[in-house]
Design a protein around this motif. Structure first.
Motif, short mmCIF file in Angstrom:
data_model
loop_
_atom_site.label_atom_id
_atom_site.label_comp_id
_atom_site.label_asym_id
_atom_site.label_seq_id
_atom_site.Cartn_x
_atom_site.Cartn_y
_atom_site.Cartn_z
N LEU A 1 0.85 -1.20 0.00
CA LEU A 1 0.00 0.00 0.00
C LEU A 1 0.88 1.24 0.00
N LEU A 2 1.96 1.20 0.77
CA LEU A 2 2.87 2.36 0.80
C LEU A 2 3.52 2.54 -0.56
N ARG A 3 3.90 1.43 -1.21
CA ARG A 3 4.51 1.52 -2.55
C ARG A 3 3.55 2.19 -3.53
N HIS A 4 2.26 1.95 -3.32
CA HIS A 4 1.25 2.55 -4.20
C HIS A 4 0.70 3.86 -3.64
N HIS A 5 1.38 4.41 -2.64
CA HIS A 5 1.02 5.71 -2.05
C HIS A 5 -0.40 5.73 -1.49
N VAL A 6 -0.81 4.61 -0.90
CA VAL A 6 -2.14 4.55 -0.26
C VAL A 6 -1.97 4.88 1.22
N THR A 7 -2.86 5.71 1.75
CA THR A 7 -2.79 6.12 3.16
C THR A 7 -3.36 5.00 4.04
N CYS A 8 -2.69 4.71 5.15
CA CYS A 8 -3.20 3.65 6.05
C CYS A 8 -3.16 4.13 7.50
N VAL A 9 -4.09 3.60 8.29
CA VAL A 9 -4.03 3.77 9.75
C VAL A 9 -4.08 2.35 10.32
N ILE A 10 -3.10 2.03 11.17
CA ILE A 10 -3.02 0.65 11.69
C ILE A 10 -3.21 0.67 13.20
N ILE A 11 -4.23 -0.04 13.65
CA ILE A 11 -4.42 -0.20 15.10
C ILE A 11 -3.56 -1.41 15.51
#
Ligand code: ATP
Ligand code: MG
Length: 482
Positions: free
Chosen positions: A169-179
């Motif tokens: 996801l980071l490689r594809h520049h997608v924003t994430c929030v991880i609990i």
């Protein structure tokens, strides 16, 4: 093409029996030449050795008798289909002929029917099709629209696999929030120092130091994290009641509003301590309860005059880790409830970029039985999040204990080894197209092999998870040296 055997007995439209003349493994891809449609892809679902050895002769064998045994290796084969010119995968509508030859499927046919490629780089690359060099890539838009779950028993490799997905996801520049209840994801900053099977998988070690943000309600325990606090003055009185652990809104909302008005008149930057003092000045059972619960909130140190801002917490193309290591379970629930509802409301208003919300140990935050303060908002995100570009990923070691309505909304499922019968039942009930053979195979999956369903693929497939390019933070602890 290498012949592996012949079709025998009654032949169905979905499955057939195969007499094997050489061993193939369960899960292997096979092909049958159809008169109308050409090669049709099939998969070996079960294997059996049939013999004429009865109990009496088996006993005689024990006593040293020499008795000839006639045996046949037979397989149960699932028909997957062929790709027609319009692009759809179809299953022949007339059964194959008994006696028809069955071959080991060629990689080209497997790739065409399953929709896999050798060198694609458009999706989230999670690994290779088991025993092949075809890349399994999850369609990122599908993950957002249909949500995802990662399931296995403890130690099955969920967090490792999720780390792979976050890297993608980071490689594809997608924003994430991880609990992150165990503080395992901060290691996404660092490049992996293991090179395992990287050559086969074509993975380079790479850290994401500049793209990982980490927050924690307890930064003393989690030194790499920034403090996570919530703004007292931006909190709706109803939400404050949630932080206070008070569910009886009817009784407490009015008196709490009065307290808030009183302290707000004094200073706009009021603190929880100001509210406690105001509660002390009043009298009566309700104010005593408010006082006691405000003391509790004060101890959690979660509320501050200026809390962590949304712009700080969510940044486009970055992964924000909410590290809850060492935080009491009730506080964890409050934090997840507050963050999940803020993200949902902010996405609705378009204040933050589309993002992927990952919940580790999700059975604690959206339990099937009992209550958690964050359950309701997670159920809402599961059912409505896709409309607003809020993708949900739940990770759990207890598929049977997570809320069924949440699990059933997760249409991409990554399943590693599961042995608990209740969890297997919950999984079998929530996946379409799972064959009896696949359900059995899930019980014996080696660490690092996952069954992938959905994610843009119409057929469940077994995937060897690619090595991490970052360090895995959840290594099993060694108690004695090897
Ligand atoms: N694909 C893989 N390749 C190599 N090692 C792996 C792989 N998946 C998992 N492991 C190893 O297996 C161990 C357990 O993995 P992981 O921490 O991901 O399990 P888990 O399913 O998250 O467990 P828990 O439910 O207890 O959190 C770790 O030591 C990890 O390094
Ligand atoms: Mg884990």
């Amino acid at each position: 093409m290498d012949e592996v055997g012949r079709i025998y007995g009654d032949v169905g439209l979905g499955r057939f029996q195969l007499s094997l003349n050489r061993p193939v493994e369960r899960g292997d891809y096979l092909a049958v030449e159809d008169e109308l449609h050409g090669p049709v892809l099939c998969q070996l679902d079960d294997l059996r050795r049939k013999s004429d050895l009865d109990l009496e002769r088996a006993e005689a064998l024990v006593h040293g008798a020499d008795t000839p045994i006639h045996e046949n290796l037979i397989g149960i084969v699932q028909i997957i289909g062929y790709r027609e010119s319009g692009g759809l995968v179809k299953v022949p509508t007339i059964p194959f002929r008994p006696g028809a030859k069955v071959y080991q499927a060629e990689e080209g046919l497997i790739a065409e029917v399953l929709g896999l490629k050798k060198h694609a780089n458009s999706g989230a690359y999670v690994g290779l099709l088991r025993g092949h060099s075809l890349r399994v890539e999850l369609d990122i838009n599908t993950l957002f629209q249909r949500h995802m779950s990662v399931l296995s028993k403890t130690g099955g490799g969920k967090s490792y696999l999720l780390g792979v997905i976050v890297e993608e996801l980071l490689r594809h520049h997608v924003t994430c929030v991880i609990i992150d209840p165990h503080g395992e994801y901060g290691s996404l900053r660092f490049a992996s120092d293991k090179n395992g099977h990287s050559e086969r998988f074509h993975v380079d070690a790479q850290g994401f130091a500049s793209r990982v943000l980490e927050f924690s309600p307890d930064p003393t325990l989690n030194a790499s994290a920034k403090p996570l606090t919530f703004s007292l003055r931006h909190l709706d009185p109803r939400d404050l009641l949630v932080f206070m652990g008070l569910t009886n809104i009817k009784n407490f909302l009015g008196p709490l509003r009065k307290l808030l008005e009183e302290v707000q008149a004094g200073s706009p930057d009021y603190t929880v301590k100001d509210l406690i003092r105001a509660a002390e000045r009043g009298e009566g059972g309700i104010l005593d309860t408010l006082h006691e619960r405000l003391e509790y909130v004060d101890q959690t140190r979660l509320l501050a005059p200026q809390g962590t801002s949304l712009a700080e917490l969510v940044q486009e193309g970055k992964a924000s880790i909410v590290n809850l290591r060492g935080v009491a379970p009730d506080i964890q629930e409050l934090v997840v409830a507050r963050i999940a509802s803020t993200l949902f409301e902010s996405r609705k208003k378009g204040k933050i970029p589309p993002l992927f919300l990952v919940i580790e140990e999700a059975h604690n935050f959206a339990p099937q039985q009992g209550t958690a303060s964050c359950s309701r908002v997670l159920k809402t995100i599961a059912s409505e999040g896709r409309k607003f570009g809020l993708g949900l990923c739940v990770v759990t070691q207890r598929a049977a204990r997570i809320d069924k309505s949440v699990l059933s909304q997760c249409n991409t499922q990554l399943i590693l080894q599961v042995t608990n019968p209740l969890d297997l039942k919950a999984i079998a009930q929530s996946i379409e197209g799972l064959t009896p053979g696949m359900t059995e195979m899930i019980q014996g999956l080696p660490v690092g092999t996952a069954l992938v369903t959905g994610g843009g693929y119409h057929t469940p497939l077994f995937c060897e998870v690619r090595p991490r390019s970052t360090r895995h933070g959840g290594e099993s602890v060694r108690v004695v040296p090897n």
